[in-house]
Design a protein around this motif. Structure first.
Motif, mmCIF file in Angstrom:
data_model
loop_
_atom_site.group_PDB
_atom_site.id
_atom_site.type_symbol
_atom_site.label_atom_id
_atom_site.label_comp_id
_atom_site.label_asym_id
_atom_site.label_seq_id
_atom_site.Cartn_x
_atom_site.Cartn_y
_atom_site.Cartn_z
ATOM 1 N N TYR A 186 28.206 -11.569 19.959
ATOM 2 C CA TYR A 186 27.109 -11.734 20.917
ATOM 3 C C TYR A 186 27.629 -12.508 22.122
ATOM 4 C CZ TYR A 186 23.493 -10.005 17.760
ATOM 5 O OH TYR A 186 22.725 -9.216 16.957
ATOM 6 N N THR A 187 27.359 -11.979 23.317
ATOM 7 C CA THR A 187 27.867 -12.568 24.551
ATOM 8 C C THR A 187 26.711 -13.126 25.382
ATOM 9 O OG1 THR A 187 29.684 -10.971 24.582
ATOM 10 C CG2 THR A 187 29.218 -12.143 26.631
ATOM 11 N N PRO A 188 26.817 -14.354 25.866
ATOM 12 C CA PRO A 188 25.749 -14.914 26.709
ATOM 13 C C PRO A 188 25.582 -14.123 28.004
ATOM 14 C CG PRO A 188 27.236 -16.638 25.917
ATOM 15 C CD PRO A 188 27.884 -15.333 25.597
ATOM 16 N N ASP A 189 24.334 -14.079 28.518
ATOM 17 C CA ASP A 189 24.102 -13.431 29.799
ATOM 18 C C ASP A 189 24.469 -14.386 30.932
ATOM 19 O OD1 ASP A 189 22.043 -15.281 29.986
ATOM 20 O OD2 ASP A 189 20.460 -13.841 29.501
ATOM 21 N N THR A 190 24.121 -14.013 32.158
ATOM 22 C CA THR A 190 24.507 -14.833 33.313
ATOM 23 C C THR A 190 23.863 -16.210 33.290
ATOM 24 O OG1 THR A 190 22.735 -13.790 34.591
ATOM 25 C CG2 THR A 190 24.946 -12.838 34.777
ATOM 26 N N ASN A 191 22.758 -16.340 32.538
ATOM 27 C CA ASN A 191 22.094 -17.639 32.420
ATOM 28 C C ASN A 191 22.562 -18.431 31.202
ATOM 29 O OD1 ASN A 191 20.395 -17.218 34.714
ATOM 30 N ND2 ASN A 191 19.101 -15.873 33.453
ATOM 31 N N GLY A 192 23.528 -17.874 30.483
ATOM 32 C CA GLY A 192 24.049 -18.564 29.309
ATOM 33 C C GLY A 192 23.223 -18.346 28.053
ATOM 34 N N ASN B 49 11.923 -17.894 20.602
ATOM 35 C CA ASN B 49 11.443 -17.230 21.826
ATOM 36 C C ASN B 49 12.325 -16.065 22.241
ATOM 37 O OD1 ASN B 49 9.315 -19.145 22.094
ATOM 38 N ND2 ASN B 49 10.710 -20.578 23.107
ATOM 39 N N GLY B 50 12.869 -15.366 21.250
ATOM 40 C CA GLY B 50 13.674 -14.179 21.536
ATOM 41 C C GLY B 50 15.129 -14.458 21.854
ATOM 42 N N PHE B 51 15.533 -15.720 21.821
ATOM 43 C CA PHE B 51 16.911 -16.063 22.150
ATOM 44 C C PHE B 51 17.521 -16.931 21.045
ATOM 45 C CE2 PHE B 51 14.905 -15.340 26.272
ATOM 46 C CZ PHE B 51 15.833 -14.506 26.886
ATOM 47 N N LEU B 52 18.835 -16.967 21.048
ATOM 48 C CA LEU B 52 19.553 -17.826 20.109
ATOM 49 C C LEU B 52 19.389 -19.280 20.543
ATOM 50 C CD1 LEU B 52 21.266 -17.027 17.645
ATOM 51 C CD2 LEU B 52 23.306 -17.371 19.055
ATOM 52 N N GLN C 235 21.594 -27.951 16.688
ATOM 53 C CA GLN C 235 22.528 -29.081 16.666
ATOM 54 C C GLN C 235 22.623 -29.727 18.042
ATOM 55 O OE1 GLN C 235 26.119 -28.797 14.171
ATOM 56 N NE2 GLN C 235 27.303 -29.105 16.043
ATOM 57 N N ASP C 236 22.738 -28.891 19.093
ATOM 58 C CA ASP C 236 22.829 -29.409 20.463
ATOM 59 C C ASP C 236 21.506 -29.301 21.214
ATOM 60 O OD1 ASP C 236 25.478 -30.054 20.146
ATOM 61 O OD2 ASP C 236 26.224 -28.132 20.883
ATOM 62 N N HIS C 237 20.464 -28.777 20.553
ATOM 63 C CA HIS C 237 19.122 -28.695 21.128
ATOM 64 C C HIS C 237 19.113 -27.899 22.441
ATOM 65 C CE1 HIS C 237 18.411 -31.822 18.182
ATOM 66 N NE2 HIS C 237 19.324 -32.579 18.766
ATOM 67 N N THR C 238 19.693 -26.714 22.387
ATOM 68 C CA THR C 238 19.770 -25.909 23.599
ATOM 69 C C THR C 238 19.831 -24.423 23.258
ATOM 70 O OG1 THR C 238 21.041 -25.515 25.633
ATOM 71 C CG2 THR C 238 22.289 -26.028 23.647
ATOM 72 N N ASP C 239 19.395 -23.598 24.205
ATOM 73 C CA ASP C 239 19.554 -22.145 24.070
ATOM 74 C C ASP C 239 20.495 -21.614 25.141
ATOM 75 O OD1 ASP C 239 18.007 -22.423 26.309
ATOM 76 O OD2 ASP C 239 16.381 -21.102 25.636
ATOM 77 N N VAL C 240 21.239 -22.511 25.765
ATOM 78 C CA VAL C 240 22.238 -22.139 26.768
ATOM 79 C C VAL C 240 23.624 -22.380 26.183
ATOM 80 C CG1 VAL C 240 23.161 -22.603 29.065
ATOM 81 C CG2 VAL C 240 20.679 -22.687 28.668
ATOM 82 N N PHE C 241 24.451 -21.336 26.212
ATOM 83 C CA PHE C 241 25.787 -21.406 25.613
ATOM 84 C C PHE C 241 26.843 -21.196 26.692
ATOM 85 C CE2 PHE C 241 22.797 -20.181 22.373
ATOM 86 C CZ PHE C 241 23.174 -20.917 21.267
ATOM 87 N N THR C 242 27.892 -21.986 26.609
ATOM 88 C CA THR C 242 28.973 -21.919 27.606
ATOM 89 C C THR C 242 30.205 -21.205 27.078
ATOM 90 O OG1 THR C 242 29.766 -24.108 26.894
ATOM 91 C CG2 THR C 242 28.195 -24.035 28.724
#
Length: 204
Positions: free
Chosen positions: A66-72, A100-103, A107-114
């Protein structure tokens, strides 16, 4: 020579089997304006989801990238019943859930991946017609048992359908063992191992 036609189980035939089990007439099409048909179909759908959610060889995939989109963010479709990072029990880099439809990483409390990508092991939901025949039969019997329980005041019928569902479950598990090639040693894919075979000593 006449061509032999083999009909496979469809949602319509499954609904008709359930209707027949509770003493109702069969349908030519799925008419959801009929409340009883809609109710039976929902039982079939729920049995399908509940059965596939257990995770079987045919609907479990490992190392799905799975690859993050432009917003991570990484979108997780509704066809994914469950997922986890591959080998997450060994390397606890993430604690992932679908939110909410996203991963989402608890652990890091985020749905944005770098990262460039994440490998997930997923259990995927397939349409009824795309399932192995033993699963379609079990799901139909499971839904028929639920229909008889809720719509027919006949404990003997419920017991009979429950027995049919148990037999179908046994066939399903045999299929799973044959297809999955499971081993207590947990050998990964793309490896080879020859188990001990006693007959080789007897042949000497």
């Amino acid at each position: 020579m006449a061509t032999t036609t083999i009909d496979i189980d469809t949602e319509l035939s499954a609904v008709n089997n359930i209707l027949g089990a509770i003493g109702q007439s069969p349908l030519t099409t799925l008419n959801f304006d009929n409340p009883e048909v809609s109710f039976i179909y929902n039982l079939l759908r729920d049995a399908n989801v509940d059965t596939q959610a257990e995770g079987w060889h045919f609907n479990t995939e490992k190392h799905v990238k799975y690859t993050p989109d432009t917003n991570g963010k990484i979108a997780i479709g509704n066809d994914i019943l469950s997922m986890d990072v591959h080998d997450n029990h060994i390397r606890r880099n993430y604690n992932l859930v679908r939110r909410n439809g996203f991963l989402y990483d608890k652990q890091d409390h985020t749905d944005v991946f770098t990262v460039d990508s994440i490998d997930l092991d997923v259990v995927r939901l397939y349409n009824f017609e795309d399932l192995p025949i033993v699963f379609r039969r079990f799901i139909t019997y499971r839904a028929a048992t639920a229909a008889a329980t809720q719509l027919v005041a006949n404990p003997n019928l419920v017991r009979l359908l429950g027995q049919q569902a148990a037999l179908a479950r046994a066939a399903l598990q045999e299929y799973e063992c044959n297809q999955g090639d499971h081993s207590m040693f947990g050998f990964p894919d793309d490896t080879a191992y020859q188990t001990y075979q006693p007959w080789r000593n007897l042949r000497r």
